[in-house]
Each structure stands twice: as C-alpha cells, then as structure tokens.
Design an enzyme around this catalytic site. Structure first.
Site, PDB file in Angstrom:
ATOM      1  N   HIS A 205     -30.818  -5.560  56.381  1.00  0.00           N
ATOM      2  CA  HIS A 205     -30.110  -5.399  57.656  1.00  0.00           C
ATOM      3  C   HIS A 205     -30.806  -6.032  58.851  1.00  0.00           C
ATOM      4  CE1 HIS A 205     -33.094  -2.327  58.411  1.00  0.00           C
ATOM      5  NE2 HIS A 205     -32.686  -2.265  59.655  1.00  0.00           N
TER       6      HIS A 205
HETATM    7  N1  UDP Z   1     -30.690   4.912  54.623  1.00  0.00           N
HETATM    8  C1  UDP Z   1     -29.635   5.733  54.286  1.00  0.00           C
HETATM    9  N2  UDP Z   1     -28.517   5.177  53.734  1.00  0.00           N
HETATM   10  C2  UDP Z   1     -28.407   3.834  53.471  1.00  0.00           C
HETATM   11  C3  UDP Z   1     -29.510   3.007  53.804  1.00  0.00           C
HETATM   12  C4  UDP Z   1     -30.635   3.574  54.401  1.00  0.00           C
HETATM   13  O1  UDP Z   1     -29.693   6.951  54.480  1.00  0.00           O
HETATM   14  O2  UDP Z   1     -27.368   3.393  52.974  1.00  0.00           O
HETATM   15  C5  UDP Z   1     -31.867   5.518  55.240  1.00  0.00           C
HETATM   16  C6  UDP Z   1     -33.164   5.265  54.518  1.00  0.00           C
HETATM   17  O3  UDP Z   1     -33.372   6.197  53.489  1.00  0.00           O
HETATM   18  C7  UDP Z   1     -34.196   5.369  55.623  1.00  0.00           C
HETATM   19  C8  UDP Z   1     -33.437   4.887  56.828  1.00  0.00           C
HETATM   20  O4  UDP Z   1     -32.061   4.931  56.513  1.00  0.00           O
HETATM   21  O5  UDP Z   1     -34.558   6.714  55.832  1.00  0.00           O
HETATM   22  C9  UDP Z   1     -33.827   3.481  57.148  1.00  0.00           C
HETATM   23  O6  UDP Z   1     -32.996   2.979  58.133  1.00  0.00           O
HETATM   24  P1  UDP Z   1     -32.800   1.436  58.387  1.00  0.00           P
HETATM   25  O7  UDP Z   1     -33.148   0.689  57.165  1.00  0.00           O
HETATM   26  O8  UDP Z   1     -31.427   1.279  58.941  1.00  0.00           O
HETATM   27  O9  UDP Z   1     -33.793   1.119  59.586  1.00  0.00           O
HETATM   28  P2  UDP Z   1     -35.351   0.792  59.665  1.00  0.00           P
HETATM   29  O10 UDP Z   1     -36.102   1.829  58.901  1.00  0.00           O
HETATM   30  O11 UDP Z   1     -35.552  -0.587  59.136  1.00  0.00           O
HETATM   31  O12 UDP Z   1     -35.655   0.861  61.115  1.00  0.00           O
END
Ligand code: UDP
Length: 394
Positions: A205
């Site tokens: 993403h």
């Molecule tokens: N997550 C979720 N469902 C999904 C994909 C990710 O619940 O379909 C959760 C994942 O387990 C983690 C969080 O979203 O706890 C991560 O978010 P994201 O990847 O959007 O953002 P980042 O961590 O890169 O800031």
C-alpha cells in the site's frame, strides 16, 4: 485530565485500541477525533467494532484529496475541535497526514502534543510518511519511543532527553491482547480454503510502490513467480492503481478485500512467509515468528533485518522478490526482544498522568517552550517516570 486523540488511518485504530483502554483504566478522559482519512467500512468501522474502540466524538469526514489538501483541511477542522475542548494533551500516532495535522493544529494553539511511535526513521525523505514523522516529532512535547534506536535518533536530532519516554511498541501490546482471540473467533482460513503454513500473505500500500507502474508490476510479477498461493488483502489505493495501470494478476495471487484485524492476525500467524511494504505487518510477522520479506529498499524497523527476521527486497526487481520469498521459508532470526514487554500502553497512560494536567492555554505554552528546564528544575509531577526520564525498563 483531558486528552484529545487524533486518528484517521487503519494502523492508528489498532494502536489506539490498546492505548484508549489504558487511558480509561488510568481514569483519563479521552475525546476521539476521526479525521476520515480512511473511510471504507473495512478500513475503519470494522476496527472500532472488533477492537471495541470508543466511537469517535468527532468525525471530520476528510479524505480522498491530495496530501496537501487533506492535511490543510484536517488542520482547520482539528483546530476547531481543539479550540472547543482545550485538552491537556493531544495524542497522535505514527506517521500519516492525520498525525501531522493533529500535531500542527495542537502546537499552533500552544497545546501539548504526545506522539506515539516517535523517533522512527527510514531516512528516505521521498516518503510522505518520513516527513510526517520528523515534523510531528519536532512539534511534540512528549515523545513515546517504541525502541532503543528511536530513543537514540531523537537524541541525535537534539530533542530534550526529558521529553523522550521509551515505552515499547503498542502494536506488541495489541498482538498479545488479540493474538489468541483471533485463533478463537476468526474463520478466515476456512472461508478462503487455506492450509496452515500453505500460503504466502502479502500487503502492498505504500505510495512509493503503488504510484509507480514499474514497481507495482515488479511486485506483482515477483508474487506471481512464487510456487505458493499468495493471499493479497488489497488496500483500495493499490486496487485503484492496478486498474489504472492495467496490471494483470497472476493465477496464484488471490486478491481479497482488506480484512478486519482478527482475520489479519489469523492470516499472519499461519502464513509460510509474509511479503509486505507495511510497517505494522513487518512487526506482526516477527510477533508471530513468521519470516518476512519487506518490499522496500529500507525500513524503519531495522532491528528485525539485523536479527535476521526480515529481508529487504527492493521492489524494482520482481525475480529478486520471488527469490527472497523462497529463501525466507523456515528462516528464524536471532532471539531479540526489541519492543518491550507488552505494557507500552500502560506506560503511556502513566507517563501522561505523571506529567499532569495543564488546564490553561498559557500554562501549556510555558511548558511547551521549556519542558527540559521544568524537569531539571524538579517541579513535582512533571518528570517522566524512570531513570532520567528516558528509559523505564530497567
Ligand atoms: N491490517 C488489517 N487488515 C488488512 C491489512 C492490514 O487489519 O487487510 C492491519 C495489520 O495487521 C496491521 C495494520 O493493519 O496491524 C497495518 O496497517 P497498514 O499496513 O495500513 O499501515 P502501516 O503499518 O504500514 O503504517
């Protein structure tokens, strides 16, 4: 003491779920402002329901614009809320536009900002997240660092020691709280017909990957070269870009809608390998001891790479990604414990309590301008708990 929490994106809901609970246990009153940055039901409402996060007191409904448009509109709308509440603290999480908007709106009103997940750096200023983190840290009064490296980084950047509080990682707290529950309640493996340890889980993403047709195609090509089924819960932005760039999906890649947290935890725990550009998912792979391939050239969570739990695989090389995934199968890294004891959220609540209320904007201003000198002067109730206000673990 009144706290306003500003959040708006999926990972912030997960982080806030454990912290909100700790604030409430500590008797601190919280007002939640949802900026609207993530607005689809499966990117927002599902987390409030599943994780029992109190419903937002204010929903700003701001999303869908450019970074500049969103951030500007959020600052204006958050300022209006803060001006009415005048809290003792404004809490922000991580590195999104909502984080930066909350920090700017609060600091312009001379309110104290507390930043959860402070001090992380990718050292890649092309990432919007990196700019958001750096600016938020430097607008914050109290910086909750998840790792030793984050504490060191903030010191290097000249932030007063007394403002920095090592607490550990709130996502680790969440993994302890929800890991077992996911096993009990999630039916996602059966629903998707997946065998335990029989698939690769992937998420993509980051704008640096999704907005580049070349990188996005290379990632999809790399996943397509895997022998295993690849389950890809797809972020709406990535889906949109795939459509507009005309990226075709290989037959082993199963795109599904974004899932709720408990299903995600279940998918993570049972994956053979996780391939991701998400910050949170890299750590969750480690929490559940699943080898991880990070689809980026750098990471903020470098300790996992150094300990052998995570491999960086630059997204310009599709074949390299499939080779990294193949090599990662069954790999275990060194036994490390970089993210604390699962009590980061309790530490945050107690730290806020110990700093005490401000009550008036004038008092907030004076504290914000000279937090170090107030601590050095030994004013009661202002010292961050722990040795020198910096590390509460030992
Ligand atoms: N997550 C979720 N469902 C999904 C994909 C990710 O619940 O379909 C959760 C994942 O387990 C983690 C969080 O979203 O706890 C991560 O978010 P994201 O990847 O959007 O953002 P980042 O961590 O890169 O800031």
């Amino acid at each position: 003491m009144r706290i306003v929490t500003v959040l708006g994106a999926r990972p912030q809901f997960i982080k806030a779920s454990v912290v909100s609970c700790a604030l409430s246990r500590a008797g601190l009153s919280e007002t939640i402002v949802h900026t609207g940055q993530h607005f689809d039901a499966n990117m927002s409402a599902v987390f409030f329901d599943e994780l029992e996060i109190p419903a937002p007191n204010h929903h700003l409904g701001i999303g869908g614009g450019t970074h500049g448009q969103n951030t500007g509109r959020m600052i204006e709308a958050i300022e209006a809320v803060l001006d009415g509440v005048m809290p003792d603290w404004v809490m922000v999480y991580g590195d999104t536009d909502s984080t930066l908007a909350g920090a700017i709106a609060a600091s312009k009103l001379k309110l104290r900002v507390a930043h959860v997940e402070a001090g992380l750096r990718s050292f890649n200023r092309d990432m919007p997240e990196e700019i958001n983190r750096v600016l938020t840290d430097h607008a914050s009064t109290l910086l909750f660092a998840p790792t030793d490296g984050a504490v060191r980084q903030l010191k290097l950047e000249g932030i007063e020691e007394a403002q920095v509080c090592w607490v550990g990682d709130v996502m680790y707290d969440a993994s302890l709280r929800y890991g077992e529950k996911a096993e009990r309640v999630s039916g996602v493996l059966d629903a998707l017909g997946l065998e335990r340890k029989g698939y690769v889980l992937s998420t993509v993403h980051r704008a640096e990957n999704t907005d580049s047709p070349r990188r996005l195609s290379c990632i999809v090509e790399g996943l397509g070269e895997c022998r295993d089924v690849v389950v890809l819960p797809l972020h709406p932005r990535t889906l949109g870009r795939m459509r507009s760039f005309g990226v075709n999906l290989p037959s082993n890649v199963r795109v599904i809608e974004p899932v709720g947290y408990l299903d995600m935890v279940m998918l993570e725990k049972n994956a053979r390998v996780i391939a991701t550009d998400s910050g949170g998912v890299q750590k969750e792979a480690f929490f559940y001891r699943v080898p991880c391939v990070t689809l980026r050239a750098e990471t903020e969570w470098i300790e996992l790479v150094e300990a052998g739990w995570n491999t960086l695989s630059p997204p310009e090389d599709g074949h390299g990604i499939s080779e990294s995934i193949k090599r990662a199968v069954g790999v275990e890294g060194m036994p490390i414990r970089p993210y604390g004891n699962g009590d980061a959220s309790e530490r945050i609540a107690s730290c806020l309590k110990n700093w005490g209320p401000v009550g008036t904007r004038v008092a907030a201003q004076s504290l914000q301008e000279t937090p170090g000198s107030l601590v050095r002067a030994g004013r009661p109730g202002l010292t961050v708990p722990g040795r020198g206000g910096i590390d509460e673990r030992r």
